[in-house]
Design an enzyme around this catalytic site. Sequence first.
Site: not given
Length: 874
Positions: A356, A556
């Site tokens: 990621d 997020e």
Amino acid sequence: MGGMRTGDPGSGGQRGSRTKRPRPWWCLWLVGAALLVGCAPGDPAETASETAAETEDAEDGPPVVHPEAWPQPARALEPDADLEAAVDELLGRMTLEEKVGQLIQPEINSVTPEEVEEYRLGSVLNGGGGWPGANRHATPADWLALADAFWEASMDVPEGRPAIPILWGLDAVHGHNNVIGATLVPHNVGLGAANDPDLMREIGRLTAREVAVTGQDWNFGPTVAVARDLRWGRAYESYSENPELVASYAAAMVEGLQGEAGSEQFLDGEHLIATAKHFLGDGGTERGLDQGDNRSSEEELRDVHGAGYVAAIEAGVQTVMASFSSWRGTKMHGHRGLLTGVLKERMGFDGILVGDWNAHGQVEGCTNESCPQAINAGIDIFMVPQDWKALYENTLAQARAGEIPAERIDDAVRRVLRVKMRAGLFERGKPSSRPLGGRFELLGSEEHRAVARRAVRESLVLLKNNGGLLPLSPNERVLVAGDGADDIGKQSGGWTVTWQGTGTTDEDFPGGTSIWDGIREVVAAAGGVAVLSEDGGFDATPDVAIVVYGEDPYAEFQGDRDSLDYAPGDDDDLELLRRLQEAGVPVVSVFLTGRPLWVNPELNASDAFVVAWLPGTEGGGVAEVLFADADGAPRHDFRGRLPFSWPKRPDQAVLHRGMEGYDPLFPYGYGLTYGDESELDELSEDAGQLATTSRTTYFDGGPVAPWRLFVGDAQDPQVPVESAVVTTRGSENLVVRTVDRELQEDAREAVWSGAGRAAVFLSGREPIDLSREANGEMALSFDVRVDRAPSSAVTLAMTCGEDCSGVVDVAQALAELPSGEWGNVAVRLRCFADAGADMRRIERPFSLTSDGALALRFANVRLVSATENEASCP
């Protein structure tokens, strides 16, 4: 049991004198579940306690993993000897430099096609808010042209060298959400309410088609997390608290995106590479902190958080993305036991394991520029947006020195080549020449929008319908109110054009419909009257009011919460509902949210209450359920059922079926239909004593609501900073871009050219009163790294309206900081008051201005104790 149904029985395992008894894998253990089917002997409850004990034995080191106790998914694709031979032949012709290039993935605005050619890079990505030319309104043709340019660069090689086509990956997480004009479906939490795997296949297929139009090959989805703590800012990316539902959706979405494994449609020109993410346990971190630590036992990690990966692998998923999070203190990107031992060896996953966004830099001993530990643990491709050149050079040196073994490099590259060959990229030609390349009419097509409207209808959950208020008659006078009624950006949530989903306008959604648009159309067609009034004001008393409100967009960690209280300290929505009820107007609440929240006061102030989640661009689907037809019969009934338990109290952040003390307001699976007779009694409105987000924190990983970041100069004094790169209007006097400090994009870089006066500042909708803080020992503090020392005055200001501000010069404080190292500047609030700021009405709590050349990075803008930070007046 979805994808969990066909695995082999666990073979048990030994540690010291303790032996696990095997038991059938199809007995899926839902931790705390009320129902266990066929689970004795060898009951998972027993092995759960054993595994937890074994994990606890390893508290002083990396947690112990027992791969033999994990499932072995059924093989999705039969072995292909010809493909493997082709992979080996190509691998054997590659230099080490070419191999390392395949493992590096930069962001499109940090790499050029010429650099792709020079470094033989294997893939690129665009982040949320990353567009061709950093232009939010880049056209679909612009996207396709850049895809062609990257492909052509990857295929332009010296004579005799292998040409390997590049991959372009992106987060198309609720449709092709980066591109203007695409069809946006509800976020995962809403899709979970629909409980319809066949619908997921259709959504996967339409997403793949729209992405193929603009030339990308690889979707970073689906997310298969099982959210356990709803304070988590990514909760809306989770389909459900139920791992069985998540597993069934994982398989269906992978099949929709990629095509059925082994069929002629698999990875053909109308399907693309899918990614199951984020491996593993990201939905179970303590306190719901994004990128936090999951303290689950191995049993729970496997059977709850691992359920979606088994199903995705059985469906043939070609890539898996590792998680930012940790398991019991060890970062996933460095956890060889789970990445290699479990995922690759035990589960037999033979595709690409991608990292990621700079997450490898969080592994102990690593930085964004250097992390052999991640490759050695099992990561095959580094996602390294900006620092890719340094990472390339360091990885190459580490491979030459044997710090990364040659066989590990070869295994990673082999996986990349295998997926590229399976996807037919070596034969398919450049993106614009592929079957759907350039067919721009498919973006937002009526066929695709019809699927999205169906998803909206099926996802709506009816929690309250006192007096049978719904369905509404469309030939009455309908008032539509609330700040979400006519705002497609708000109803779509995060990952919508921009990363956080903020700063969008109607022009970002051509062809889309707000919830108001849908209501207006239905009512007008029936001869009724629909009136839009955001604040709920009216002249003629309406027959009914529909109030649309809820969470503002986030993504997020910027969506992490302290509690599930919907609106602590902000009663605007509640006051609107109560005002309408007091006027005798029946009220329907349409609640926009990425998760269940404590809304007892809002429920009490509503006659009917509908959870619409985050429906995307097709808000018209809401009206299709709320209103009856001309004969008074429902056009469509409510089908949605809660995919997560709904809290009775705002402190019930961890709430899922079967847990000890399970006491929800509405249980998992709840949802009324028009055939149900139900009257919801008055609910308690006591929120208890809860910690709330401090109004003295202004920037923490990004602007903290209600604050927003802007730049300004003489040409345009207020330009929103809502994408990865933003410049002032006047000759790029100031450029602000997202950068990483400790987390993904948790800091901002500001570069003044020196060509003119410019400012970067935080501003809110309403002024705040800091007079009490100014009278005490409080200071405005921000972390800062100076990369180019100031060439003239740099002012830090708190402003309180036109011709009202307190300004101090911080140029010397900045100049005294070590170049290229993070430090801190703190200025007492009393300094701003003494310089003229009215601390009772601060509108901009942080503003940096200069007319000289300067480059710096800033983060963590907040109020702190002045005595602890030795703050002074410059």
